[in-house]
Write an enzyme that holds these catalytic residues in place. Structure first.
Site, PDB file in Angstrom:
ATOM      1  N   ASP A   1       0.885  -1.156   0.000  1.00  0.00           N
ATOM      2  CA  ASP A   1       0.000   0.000   0.000  1.00  0.00           C
ATOM      3  C   ASP A   1       0.919   1.200   0.000  1.00  0.00           C
ATOM      4  O   ASP A   1       1.894   1.257   0.753  1.00  0.00           O
ATOM      5  CB  ASP A   1      -0.913   0.021   1.226  1.00  0.00           C
ATOM      6  CG  ASP A   1      -2.044   1.011   1.011  1.00  0.00           C
ATOM      7  OD1 ASP A   1      -2.803   0.841   0.044  1.00  0.00           O
ATOM      8  OD2 ASP A   1      -2.141   1.977   1.780  1.00  0.00           O
TER       9      ASP A   1
ATOM     10  N   PHE B   1       4.288   6.498 -13.163  1.00  0.00           N
ATOM     11  CA  PHE B   1       2.815   6.540 -13.186  1.00  0.00           C
ATOM     12  C   PHE B   1       2.326   7.482 -12.092  1.00  0.00           C
ATOM     13  O   PHE B   1       3.137   8.080 -11.362  1.00  0.00           O
ATOM     14  CB  PHE B   1       2.247   5.125 -13.010  1.00  0.00           C
ATOM     15  CG  PHE B   1       2.505   4.506 -11.652  1.00  0.00           C
ATOM     16  CD1 PHE B   1       1.526   4.507 -10.677  1.00  0.00           C
ATOM     17  CD2 PHE B   1       3.731   3.936 -11.352  1.00  0.00           C
ATOM     18  CE1 PHE B   1       1.758   3.957  -9.425  1.00  0.00           C
ATOM     19  CE2 PHE B   1       3.973   3.379 -10.094  1.00  0.00           C
ATOM     20  CZ  PHE B   1       2.984   3.388  -9.131  1.00  0.00           C
ATOM     21  N   GLY B   2       1.025   7.612 -11.974  1.00  0.00           N
ATOM     22  CA  GLY B   2       0.410   8.346 -10.860  1.00  0.00           C
ATOM     23  C   GLY B   2       0.971   9.747 -10.663  1.00  0.00           C
ATOM     24  O   GLY B   2       0.972  10.573 -11.581  1.00  0.00           O
TER      25      GLY B   2
HETATM   26  P1  IMP Z   1      -2.654   1.744  -3.647  1.00  0.00           P
HETATM   27  O1  IMP Z   1      -2.893   0.824  -4.797  1.00  0.00           O
HETATM   28  O2  IMP Z   1      -3.798   1.915  -2.725  1.00  0.00           O
HETATM   29  O3  IMP Z   1      -1.364   1.416  -2.937  1.00  0.00           O
HETATM   30  O4  IMP Z   1      -2.502   3.172  -4.320  1.00  0.00           O
HETATM   31  C1  IMP Z   1      -1.320   3.836  -4.376  1.00  0.00           C
HETATM   32  C2  IMP Z   1      -1.509   5.154  -5.124  1.00  0.00           C
HETATM   33  O5  IMP Z   1      -0.481   6.044  -4.675  1.00  0.00           O
HETATM   34  C3  IMP Z   1      -1.286   4.996  -6.615  1.00  0.00           C
HETATM   35  O6  IMP Z   1      -2.472   4.760  -7.310  1.00  0.00           O
HETATM   36  C4  IMP Z   1      -0.677   6.351  -6.955  1.00  0.00           C
HETATM   37  O7  IMP Z   1      -1.682   7.300  -7.042  1.00  0.00           O
HETATM   38  C5  IMP Z   1       0.154   6.671  -5.735  1.00  0.00           C
HETATM   39  N1  IMP Z   1       1.518   6.133  -5.878  1.00  0.00           N
HETATM   40  C6  IMP Z   1       2.063   5.098  -5.196  1.00  0.00           C
HETATM   41  N2  IMP Z   1       3.318   4.850  -5.606  1.00  0.00           N
HETATM   42  C7  IMP Z   1       3.563   5.745  -6.579  1.00  0.00           C
HETATM   43  C8  IMP Z   1       4.696   5.952  -7.407  1.00  0.00           C
HETATM   44  O8  IMP Z   1       5.718   5.258  -7.356  1.00  0.00           O
HETATM   45  N3  IMP Z   1       4.576   6.957  -8.279  1.00  0.00           N
HETATM   46  C9  IMP Z   1       3.467   7.731  -8.386  1.00  0.00           C
HETATM   47  N4  IMP Z   1       2.373   7.554  -7.670  1.00  0.00           N
HETATM   48  C10 IMP Z   1       2.427   6.564  -6.749  1.00  0.00           C
END
Ligand code: IMP
Length: 199
Positions: free
Chosen positions: A71, A154-155
């Site tokens: 997470d 990404f993100g």
């Molecule tokens: P999870 O799937 O609930 O862990 O969501 C993590 C969210 O945090 C992702 O969808 C991104 O929006 C953001 N995130 C996490 N790691 C990264 C990264 O390495 N780069 C950019 N955004 C990230």
């Protein structure tokens, strides 16, 4: 037969980074989908660690393999650590990152660089075949830039800048991002823990 690790994520971008970081392990790495596990897991924890454990335990109920889950998210200090554990859900799951990123930049309008500090955080949880749970955390410190830049990653990568390289993590090549990143650090710590246990 090779040992299997199932990674509890449906996020293709994360899976790509995870496969690169774990490439030196002599194990088969499967996404949840590849393992045929279809689940809608409610991430209702209040910390990255809690959510990682919730995901890993939910998937572990369906397999005897080692299960890993991460997470992760972005903490912006000026915004009281928003979007934090809500990073994926910030402004709605279906809102594009072009819009989310611009919104965060707009919320920091006029804020000087020294108050734009931020970090990516990643908690990785493992559930071993004997049900032991291991949790590791990794972070990368940076700041929110004044405009998005870069096509890699990404993100929130296009707005997250690292001082050392004076560019966003979306401008770093994938191997460099993995070397520095929250996910890279947490996964390498997890690899060491697993090597001493079940690998
Ligand atoms: P999870 O799937 O609930 O862990 O969501 C993590 C969210 O945090 C992702 O969808 C991104 O929006 C953001 N995130 C996490 N790691 C990264 C990264 O390495 N780069 C950019 N955004 C990230």
């Amino acid at each position: 037969m090779k040992q299997k690790i199932i990674f509890a994520t449906g996020n293709k971008d994360k899976m790509r980074e995870i496969r690169m970081i774990l490439a030196d392990l002599d194990v088969e790495i499967l996404s949840m989908k590849e393992a045929g596990i279809v689940l809608n897991i409610e991430e209702n924890g209040t910390t990255f660690e809690e959510n990682a454990v919730i995901k890993a335990k939910a998937v572990a109920k369906h397999t005897d393999a080692i299960v890993l889950a991460d997470d992760s998210g972005l903490e912006i200090d000026y915004l009281n650590k928003e979007p934090g554990v809500y990073s994926a859900r910030y402004m709605g799951e279906d809102t594009s990152y072009t819009i989310k990123n611009q919104n965060l930049i707009d919320r920091l309008e006029g804020v000087p660089k020294e108050q734009r500090t931020a970090r990516f955080v990643c908690a990785i949880a493992a559930v071993l075949p004997d049900q032991e749970v291991i949790v590791k955390r990794g972070t990368i410190e940076g700041y929110i830039g004044y405009e998005p830049a870069g096509e890699n990653g990404f993100g929130y990568d296009p707005i997250f800048y690292v001082d050392e390289y004076n560019c966003s993590t979306a401008q770093l090549p994938a191997d460099k991002k993995n070397e520095l990143s929250h996910r890279g650090k947490a996964l390498r710590a997890m690899k060491e823990a697993l090597r001493g246990k079940c690998l």
